[in-house]
Design an enzyme around this catalytic site. Structure first.
Site, PDB file in Angstrom:
ATOM      1  N   LYS A  21       0.713  -1.734  -0.095  1.00 39.11           N
ATOM      2  CA  LYS A  21       0.030   0.116   0.426  1.00 39.11           C
ATOM      3  C   LYS A  21       1.107   1.034  -0.276  1.00 39.11           C
ATOM      4  O   LYS A  21       0.919   2.369  -0.564  1.00 39.11           O
ATOM      5  CB  LYS A  21      -1.067   0.657   0.911  1.00 39.11           C
ATOM      6  CG  LYS A  21      -1.621   2.236   1.358  1.00 39.11           C
ATOM      7  CD  LYS A  21      -2.470   1.103   2.896  1.00 39.11           C
ATOM      8  CE  LYS A  21      -1.938   1.531   4.071  1.00 39.11           C
ATOM      9  NZ  LYS A  21      -1.871   3.079   4.411  1.00 39.11           N
ATOM     10  N   ASN A  22       1.385   1.178   0.851  1.00 37.51           N
ATOM     11  CA  ASN A  22       2.422   2.654   0.825  1.00 37.51           C
ATOM     12  C   ASN A  22       3.863   2.625  -0.427  1.00 37.51           C
ATOM     13  O   ASN A  22       4.216   3.583  -0.319  1.00 37.51           O
ATOM     14  CB  ASN A  22       3.214   2.303   2.667  1.00 37.51           C
ATOM     15  CG  ASN A  22       2.233   2.964   3.283  1.00 37.51           C
ATOM     16  OD1 ASN A  22       1.353   3.668   3.153  1.00 37.51           O
ATOM     17  ND2 ASN A  22       3.214   2.659   5.266  1.00 37.51           N
ATOM     18  N   CYS A  70      -4.987  12.536  12.926  1.00 35.91           N
ATOM     19  CA  CYS A  70      -5.570  11.378  12.537  1.00 35.91           C
ATOM     20  C   CYS A  70      -5.911  11.101  14.149  1.00 35.91           C
ATOM     21  O   CYS A  70      -5.258  11.401  14.712  1.00 35.91           O
ATOM     22  CB  CYS A  70      -4.791  11.408  11.672  1.00 35.91           C
ATOM     23  SG  CYS A  70      -3.306  10.643  11.853  1.00 35.91           S
ATOM     24  N   ARG A 109       0.487  14.532  13.020  1.00 37.30           N
ATOM     25  CA  ARG A 109       0.523  13.981  11.437  1.00 37.30           C
ATOM     26  C   ARG A 109       1.046  15.771  10.903  1.00 37.30           C
ATOM     27  O   ARG A 109       0.201  15.604   9.926  1.00 37.30           O
ATOM     28  CB  ARG A 109      -0.384  12.818  10.998  1.00 37.30           C
ATOM     29  CG  ARG A 109      -0.043  11.853  11.388  1.00 37.30           C
ATOM     30  CD  ARG A 109      -0.406  10.190  11.232  1.00 37.30           C
ATOM     31  NE  ARG A 109       0.280  10.207  10.084  1.00 37.30           N
ATOM     32  CZ  ARG A 109       0.106   8.263   9.234  1.00 37.30           C
ATOM     33  NH1 ARG A 109      -1.090   8.316  10.108  1.00 37.30           N
ATOM     34  NH2 ARG A 109       0.639   8.293   8.421  1.00 37.30           N
ATOM     35  N   ASP A 144       4.232  20.098   7.657  1.00 39.43           N
ATOM     36  CA  ASP A 144       5.191  21.107   7.262  1.00 39.43           C
ATOM     37  C   ASP A 144       6.447  21.140   7.059  1.00 39.43           C
ATOM     38  O   ASP A 144       6.683  21.715   6.298  1.00 39.43           O
ATOM     39  CB  ASP A 144       5.390  21.920   8.862  1.00 39.43           C
ATOM     40  CG  ASP A 144       5.367  20.864  10.274  1.00 39.43           C
ATOM     41  OD1 ASP A 144       5.699  19.778   9.908  1.00 39.43           O
ATOM     42  OD2 ASP A 144       6.619  21.453  11.184  1.00 39.43           O
ATOM     43  N   ASP A 187       4.106  -0.192  12.546  1.00 40.90           N
ATOM     44  CA  ASP A 187       3.180   0.089  11.547  1.00 40.90           C
ATOM     45  C   ASP A 187       3.091  -1.038  11.854  1.00 40.90           C
ATOM     46  O   ASP A 187       1.685  -2.382  11.953  1.00 40.90           O
ATOM     47  CB  ASP A 187       3.368   0.068  10.045  1.00 40.90           C
ATOM     48  CG  ASP A 187       2.787   1.690   9.608  1.00 40.90           C
ATOM     49  OD1 ASP A 187       2.508   2.465  10.505  1.00 40.90           O
ATOM     50  OD2 ASP A 187       2.634   1.830   8.753  1.00 40.90           O
TER      51      ASP A 187
HETATM   52  C1  UD1 Z   1       4.369   7.081   6.465  1.00 36.98           C
HETATM   53  C2  UD1 Z   1       3.319   5.564   5.914  1.00 36.98           C
HETATM   54  C3  UD1 Z   1       2.657   4.979   7.507  1.00 36.98           C
HETATM   55  C4  UD1 Z   1       3.870   5.415   8.409  1.00 36.98           C
HETATM   56  C5  UD1 Z   1       4.701   6.346   9.020  1.00 36.98           C
HETATM   57  C6  UD1 Z   1       6.182   6.330   9.706  1.00 36.98           C
HETATM   58  C7  UD1 Z   1       2.523   6.203   3.936  1.00 36.98           C
HETATM   59  C8  UD1 Z   1       1.666   6.648   3.390  1.00 36.98           C
HETATM   60  N1  UD1 Z   1       2.347   6.303   5.688  1.00 36.98           N
HETATM   61  O1  UD1 Z   1       2.997   8.435   7.399  1.00 36.98           O
HETATM   62  O2  UD1 Z   1       1.720   3.879   6.633  1.00 36.98           O
HETATM   63  O3  UD1 Z   1       3.454   4.281   9.878  1.00 36.98           O
HETATM   64  O4  UD1 Z   1       5.221   7.005   7.528  1.00 36.98           O
HETATM   65  O5  UD1 Z   1       6.697   5.042   9.162  1.00 36.98           O
HETATM   66  O6  UD1 Z   1       4.357   5.827   3.665  1.00 36.98           O
HETATM   67  N2  UD1 Z   1       6.511  14.947  10.672  1.00 36.98           N
HETATM   68  C9  UD1 Z   1       6.021  16.266  10.457  1.00 36.98           C
HETATM   69  N3  UD1 Z   1       6.089  17.356   9.923  1.00 36.98           N
HETATM   70  C10 UD1 Z   1       5.936  16.235   9.266  1.00 36.98           C
HETATM   71  C11 UD1 Z   1       5.840  15.501   8.530  1.00 36.98           C
HETATM   72  C12 UD1 Z   1       5.799  13.839   9.379  1.00 36.98           C
HETATM   73  O7  UD1 Z   1       6.179  16.826  12.470  1.00 36.98           O
HETATM   74  O8  UD1 Z   1       5.990  17.285   7.706  1.00 36.98           O
HETATM   75  C13 UD1 Z   1       6.359  13.866  12.144  1.00 36.98           C
HETATM   76  C14 UD1 Z   1       5.288  12.997  12.302  1.00 36.98           C
HETATM   77  O9  UD1 Z   1       4.405  13.489  12.719  1.00 36.98           O
HETATM   78  C15 UD1 Z   1       5.619  12.084  13.174  1.00 36.98           C
HETATM   79  C16 UD1 Z   1       6.681  11.653  12.218  1.00 36.98           C
HETATM   80  O10 UD1 Z   1       7.060  13.212  11.564  1.00 36.98           O
HETATM   81  O11 UD1 Z   1       5.679  11.978  14.066  1.00 36.98           O
HETATM   82  C17 UD1 Z   1       7.153  10.451  10.687  1.00 36.98           C
HETATM   83  O12 UD1 Z   1       5.731  10.473  10.160  1.00 36.98           O
HETATM   84  P1  UD1 Z   1       6.275  10.466   8.343  1.00 36.98           P
HETATM   85  O13 UD1 Z   1       7.169   9.511   7.969  1.00 36.98           O
HETATM   86  O14 UD1 Z   1       5.951  11.735   7.523  1.00 36.98           O
HETATM   87  O15 UD1 Z   1       4.594   9.825   8.708  1.00 36.98           O
HETATM   88  P2  UD1 Z   1       3.297   9.602   7.216  1.00 36.98           P
HETATM   89  O16 UD1 Z   1       4.798   9.661   5.905  1.00 36.98           O
HETATM   90  O17 UD1 Z   1       2.476  10.097   7.583  1.00 36.98           O
END
Ligand code: UD1
Length: 420
Positions: free
Chosen positions: A22-23, A117, A122, A125, A307
């Site tokens: 999926k990812n 969510c 999440r 930024d 996950d």
């Molecule tokens: C992706 C996966 C999800 C998995 C996660 C961590 C997909 C579609 N989803 O989610 O299944 O659980 O990686 O392996 O691939 N953060 C910020 N600012 C940002 C982006 C992230 O502060 O702009 C923080 C988030 O709040 C979190 C951390 O960074 O604490 C990691 O998040 P991130 O790896 O970005 O998760 P997703 O990409 O949303």
């Protein structure tokens, strides 16, 4: 809303085919927006999230054709509406992945903010700041990110404070068509990030260093068409292996790869499972034994994946001994603990740490799925609980597990779906 009815007590035995990840498929489908030419994607899992991103691309003007079940053809040459509306984004945070490709290809994009969510705030930024560094003008108004760039995106040096999977993917896609070189430091190393880079390189992108924490992207003028096969789903693989371990069973997961989930396999071995690996399969044999409790700390790849945390919480609830889970990636990812307790699990929470004391009996109860992986943990608990567990709101499961009841039933589980 559909529910799962699971009667516990059967030891899982047999073979199960693992679907495409999926990812991986979500960013790859978003990446199709970077080219006007036809792209063929193989090993696409049949999931609600895939339907959502197909709808999203379709309403932008892309042509999508599903052929032979697992293959999708995408032609994004006709895209004339680079917008991602709230109605679609709110059901799937990964919709934010269209922002980078739209901006790079069309010079503008309007994408709804995904918002919070169930597993925490999440934010996005990093995505926004990275694109701004590449020259985009970005404002947030009325819940929408409005982005535009005059004269095209430019390569930039970007360093993430925290490793972000979709953040890395969005910027990598944008950089593929930017002028000059982009360097992403503290980049995510997840196999799905590598899969996206390999896909983009198949279309003619120049990306190097994927799989390490520094990715270097040399922008190219245009991408071509091509054919690409999506990686196996490591979380689906891990979930079935945990199911077998919890039920004392013996299964073979097929069409998957051991090197995608080494941290998970190591914990299963610690729990007492015999693991064997082949070119495209993983087998697990528990020899009828109860698992031993394991301690886990989640971390970005190659660490233990967040996950898989909920599934191992379910395993610890019925294990021999005490296990501690520390969740370092997301703030609020223990909702399944409250539902597992309703089945008799002994779990104490303290901030980002869960202390679990295993016991040999869970009892069936009506429980509610709150997010995708939490739902999986409740199904796993149902497989070992005494009586018939009813898992409500399984639309969460359908976002990420293809045909879960058919696959579990094939392994001997007593599970059915009922429409409410
Ligand atoms: C992706 C996966 C999800 C998995 C996660 C961590 C997909 C579609 N989803 O989610 O299944 O659980 O990686 O392996 O691939 N953060 C910020 N600012 C940002 C982006 C992230 O502060 O702009 C923080 C988030 O709040 C979190 C951390 O960074 O604490 C990691 O998040 P991130 O790896 O970005 O998760 P997703 O990409 O949303």
């Amino acid at each position: 809303m559909d529910k799962h009815l699971i009667t516990g007590g059967v030891s899982l035995q047999g073979e199960v085919r693992i679907s495409g990840a999926k990812n991986s498929v979500l960013p790859i489908l978003a990446g199709c927006l970077l080219t006007d030419q036809r792209v063929i994607i193989k090993n696409v899992p049949h999931l609600n999230d895939v339907t959502t991103i197909m709808k999203l691309l379709g309403q932008m003007g892309a042509k999508l054709t599903i052929s032979e079940g697992l293959t999708i053809e995408v032609e994004a040459g006709g895209v004339d509406n680079p917008n991602a509306p709230y109605e679609l984004v709110r059901t799937m945070r990964a919709s934010i992945l269209v922002l980078g490709p739209l901006l790079a290809k069309h010079g503008r994009a309007t994408v709804s903010l995904p918002g919070g969510c169930a597993i925490g705030p999440r934010p996005v930024d990093f995505h926004v700041q990275g694109l701004a560094k590449m020259g985009a003008e970005i404002t947030v108004e009325g819940g929408y990110i409005q982005a535009q760039v005059k004269g095209g995106l430019k390569g930039a040096h970007i360093k993430f404070d925290i490793v972000s999977v979709t953040g890395t993917e969005n910027l990598m896609m944008a950089a593929a068509l930017a002028k000059g070189t982009t360097i992403i430091e503290n980049a995510a190393r997840e196999p799905e990030v590598q899969d996206l880079a390999n896909f983009l390189n198949t279309l003619g992108a120049n990306i190097q260093g994927h799989g390490t924490d520094t990715i270097v992207i040399e922008g190219v003028k245009a991408l071509s068409g091509g054919t690409y096969t999506v990686l196996p789903d490591r979380v689906e693989t891990g979930t079935y292996l945990v199911a077998a371990a919890m039920t004392g069973g013996r299964i073979v997961t097929k069409s998957t790869k051991g090197n995608l989930l080494e941290a998970v396999l190591q914990k299963l071995e610690e729990a007492g499972a015999d693991i064997s690996l082949g070119e495209d399969w993983i087998s697990l044999d528990m020899r009828g034994n109860r698992p031993k409790a394991v301690d886990i700390q989640t971390a970005p790849f190659p660490g233990f994946p967040t996950d898989m945390q909920a599934q191992f919480m379910a395993l610890n609830t019925i294990a021999i001994g005490k296990g501690t889970l520390v969740e370092t990636v997301f703030e609020n990812r223990f909702m399944h603990a409250h539902e597992l307790r309703r089945m008799g699990a002994n779990i104490q929470l303290n901030g980002n740490t869960a202390f679990i004391e295993g016991n040999s009996n869970l009892n069936a109860a009506p429980v509610m799925a709150t997010d995708l992986r939490a739902s999986a943990s409740l199904v796993l608990a149902g497989l070992v609980a005494k009586g018939t567990t009813i898992v409500d709101r399984i639309y969460h499961i359908d976002r990420g597990y293809e045909c879960i009841e058919e696959k579990l039933a094939q392994l001997g589980a007593i599970i059915k779906r009922v429409a409410a």
